[in-house]
Write an enzyme that holds these catalytic residues in place. Structure first.
Site, PDB file in Angstrom:
ATOM      1  N   TYR A 105       0.851  -1.188   0.000  1.00 21.43           N
ATOM      2  CA  TYR A 105       0.000   0.000   0.000  1.00 21.43           C
ATOM      3  C   TYR A 105       0.889   1.241   0.000  1.00 21.43           C
ATOM      4  O   TYR A 105       1.829   1.335   0.793  1.00 21.43           O
ATOM      5  CB  TYR A 105      -0.888  -0.013   1.248  1.00 21.43           C
ATOM      6  CG  TYR A 105      -1.737   1.228   1.387  1.00 21.43           C
ATOM      7  CD1 TYR A 105      -3.037   1.251   0.922  1.00 21.43           C
ATOM      8  CD2 TYR A 105      -1.212   2.394   1.970  1.00 21.43           C
ATOM      9  CE1 TYR A 105      -3.819   2.401   1.031  1.00 21.43           C
ATOM     10  CE2 TYR A 105      -1.981   3.544   2.070  1.00 21.43           C
ATOM     11  CZ  TYR A 105      -3.280   3.531   1.603  1.00 21.43           C
ATOM     12  OH  TYR A 105      -4.044   4.665   1.707  1.00 21.43           O
ATOM     13  N   GLU A 192      -3.630   7.572  -4.094  1.00 25.12           N
ATOM     14  CA  GLU A 192      -3.459   6.280  -3.426  1.00 25.12           C
ATOM     15  C   GLU A 192      -3.270   5.172  -4.453  1.00 25.12           C
ATOM     16  O   GLU A 192      -4.012   5.104  -5.431  1.00 25.12           O
ATOM     17  CB  GLU A 192      -4.706   5.988  -2.582  1.00 25.12           C
ATOM     18  CG  GLU A 192      -4.647   4.680  -1.811  1.00 25.12           C
ATOM     19  CD  GLU A 192      -5.984   4.324  -1.164  1.00 25.12           C
ATOM     20  OE1 GLU A 192      -6.109   4.488   0.064  1.00 25.12           O
ATOM     21  OE2 GLU A 192      -6.901   3.905  -1.887  1.00 25.12           O
TER      22      GLU A 192
END
Ligand code: GDP
Ligand code: MN
Length: 394
Positions: A105, A192
Site C-alpha cells: 500500500y 493512493e
C-alpha cells in the site's frame, strides 16, 4: 472531486509511473473487443474492474479475471449493472491481468493539520487501509514530505524499506516521488495506489522478471483548485454525482449536506458557520451548510430553497441574511416565490438585516407563512422550536 480509477491512472502515467495498459468499456461487447486486443498482444488473462467511485470493489465482486474473450464478455455482463455500495456500475476497466507476487500500500494525502503532504505506506497491501489501521496501527508508516522540497531521497528510501521493497529500491523511490509529483501537478488531496504490486512478467524466451506496477489508483482532486487545471473538470463523473451537488455547483452556491434537521440559508461562509454554531448552542442540529454567495438574487434564493428542501429530514428552515450588496427585498421576493413553489410545508424563520430590511419585512409579512425574527438569537430559538413541532398536515 473524486475521479474514476481509469482517469486516476492517466494522471499517474502522465508523471511516468508504471501503470499497465487499460481500456474502458460501457458494454460487454466493447469489453470483449478490448480483451481480444490484450490477448492478441500476449496477455494470458485479463482483469475486468467495475468503475465506480467507491472502494472495496474487489470484495463486492466488481473485480474479476477472465482467461479468454468469451469469458471476458461474460464477466463484463455480470459486472455491468451490478450494484456496489448503492451505485450502479455503468462502465468497466479492462486490462491485461498482472501476475501478482506481493501487494503493498502506498499513498499520499494532504495533511492540513501539519500543512504538508503525508505519505502512508504498508507492506501489506490490497486491503483497505482503514481496516489495517484499526487492526495494527504499527503496520503503517507515516512520513511527512518536506514542505518545499517534496519527498526527499532518504525519505523515499526509508519508505521503500518499510514496504519491504529493498529489491526494487530504484523503482520504489521513483514511484513514491511520482505520487508526490501527481499530487502537486494536479492539486490533489489524495493519491493512493493500492495495490502497488510486485508483478512477474515473462519474456518471450520464457525468462521472468519482477517489477513494480500500480494496479489500482485513487485520486481525489481539490475542488477549489480545479480552476487552475481546465482539463481536469472533464474528469468529473456526472453519472455518480448527487443531483443536489450538481445543481448547487451550477448555481454557484456552496452547499454541504449534514445530519441535522434545520435547513440553513445564509449569505457569506463566515456568517453561515456562525449561524450553525448558534443553532448547535440552542440545542438544534443544522441540516446543511449553505452559503448563497454575494448579491443573492431572487432566483438564486429560490434555488437554495430547492436544495434545502430536497433533504427529507429538514423540519425547519432558518434564513439569515446580512444585506450589504445583497438587497433584503430581493432576497425576500425570492423567499416568497420559493415558498409558493414549495412541495411540502416546512416552517421558515427569517432574519434579514441591512440594505432594504424594512422593505423585506413588508414583503414577507404580506405573503404570510414566514416567521420574521427580530434578532439572530430570536431567529435561532424559533427555528429550533419549529424543528421540534409536529409538522402541520397538508
Ligand atoms: P478495490 O477492491 O476497489 O480496491 O480494487 P483493486 O483494483 O484494488 O482490486 C482488488 C484486488 O483484486 C487487488 O487487491 C488484487 O488482489 C486483485 N487484482 C486486481 N488487479 C489484478 C490483476 O491484474 N491480477 C490479479 N491477479 N489480481 C488483481
Ligand atoms: Mn484497491
Amino acid at each position: 472531486m473524486k475521479i474514476q480509477e481509469a482517469d486516476a491512472k492517466s494522471l499517474l502515467a502522465a508523471q511516468g509511473l508504471p501503470v499497465p495498459p487499460w481500456a474502458v468499456a460501457r458494454t460487454a461487447s466493447d469489453a470483449r473487443a478490448s480483451a481480444e486486443r490484450f490477448f492478441a498482444s500476449g496477455a494470458d488473462k485479463v482483469v475486468i474492474k467495475a468503475q465506480v467511485l467507491v472502494g472495496g470493489r474487489g470484495k463486492a465482486g466488481g473485480v474479476k479475471l477472465a482467461s479468454d474473450a468469451a469469458e471476458a464478455e461474460q464477466v463484463a455482463t455480470a459486472i455491468l449493472g451490478m450494484d456496489i455500495s448503492g451505485i450502479t456500475v455503468r462502465k468497466v476497466l479492462v486490462a491485461p491481468a498482472a501476475d501478482i507476487v506481493r501487494e503493498v500500500y502506498l499513498a499520499c494525502v494532504l495533511d492540513r493539520g501539519a500543512r504538508r503532504v503525508l505519505f502512508m505506506g504498508a507492506a501489506q497491501g490490497g486491503v483497505e487501509i482503514e481496516a489495517l489501521a484499526a487492526e495494527d496501527e504499527e503496520a503503517i508508516t507515516y512520513i511527512h514530505a518536506h514542505p518545499h522540497l517534496g519527498l526527499l531521497d532518504y525519505q523515499a528510501r526509508l519508505l521503500s524499506f518499510e514496504l519491504g521493497l529493498e529489491a526494487h529500491l530504484k523503482e520504489a523511490v521513483a514511484i513514491a516521488k511520482g505520487l508526490y509529483a501527481t499530487m502537486i501537478a494536479n492539486d490533489a488531496d489524495l493519491v493512493e495506489v493500492n495495490p502497488l504490486a510486485i508483478v512477474r512478467e515473462r519474456g518471450a524466451d520464457g525468462s521472468s522478471v519482477e517489477l513494480l506496477q500500480c494496479l489500482d489508483a485513487k485520486v481525489t482532486l481539490d475542488d477549489s483548485a480545479l480552476h487552475r487545471h481546465p482539463g481536469l473538470e472533464e474528469l468529473r463523473d456526472l453519472d455518480e454525482e448527487d443531483p443536489v451537488d450538481i445543481e448547487a455547483r451550477q448555481q454557484g452556491i456552496s452547499f454541504i449536506r449534514l445530519e441535522g434537521d434545520i435547513g440553513c440559508m445564509v449569505n457569506g461562509a463566515g456568517l453561515a458557520m456562525a449561524t450553525m454554531d448558534l443553532v448547535k448552542r440552542a440545542g438544534g442540529q443544522p441540516a446543511n451548510f449553505l452559503d448563497i454567495g454575494g448579491g443573492a438574487r431572487a432566483d438564486k434564493v429560490a434555488a437554495a430553497m430547492r436544495l434545502i428542501l430536497a433533504d427529507p429530514s429538514v423540519r425547519a428552515i432558518l434564513v439569515n441574511i446580512f444585506g450589504g450588496i445583497a438587497r433584503g427585498d430581493e432576497v425576500a421576493r425570492g423567499l416568497v416565490e420559493a415558498r409558493a413553489q414549495q412541495s411540502r410545508s416546512v416552517p421558515m424563520v427569517v432574519r434579514i438585516v441591512g440594505t432594504n430590511a424594512e422593505l423585506a419585512a413588508e414583503i414577507m409579512s404580506a405573503s404570510g407563512g414566514i416567521e420574521l425574527a427580530t434578532s439572530l438569537d430570536d431567529a435561532v430559538e424559533r427555528a429550533v422550536a419549529a424543528s421540534r413541532r409536529e409538522p402541520a398536515s397538508t
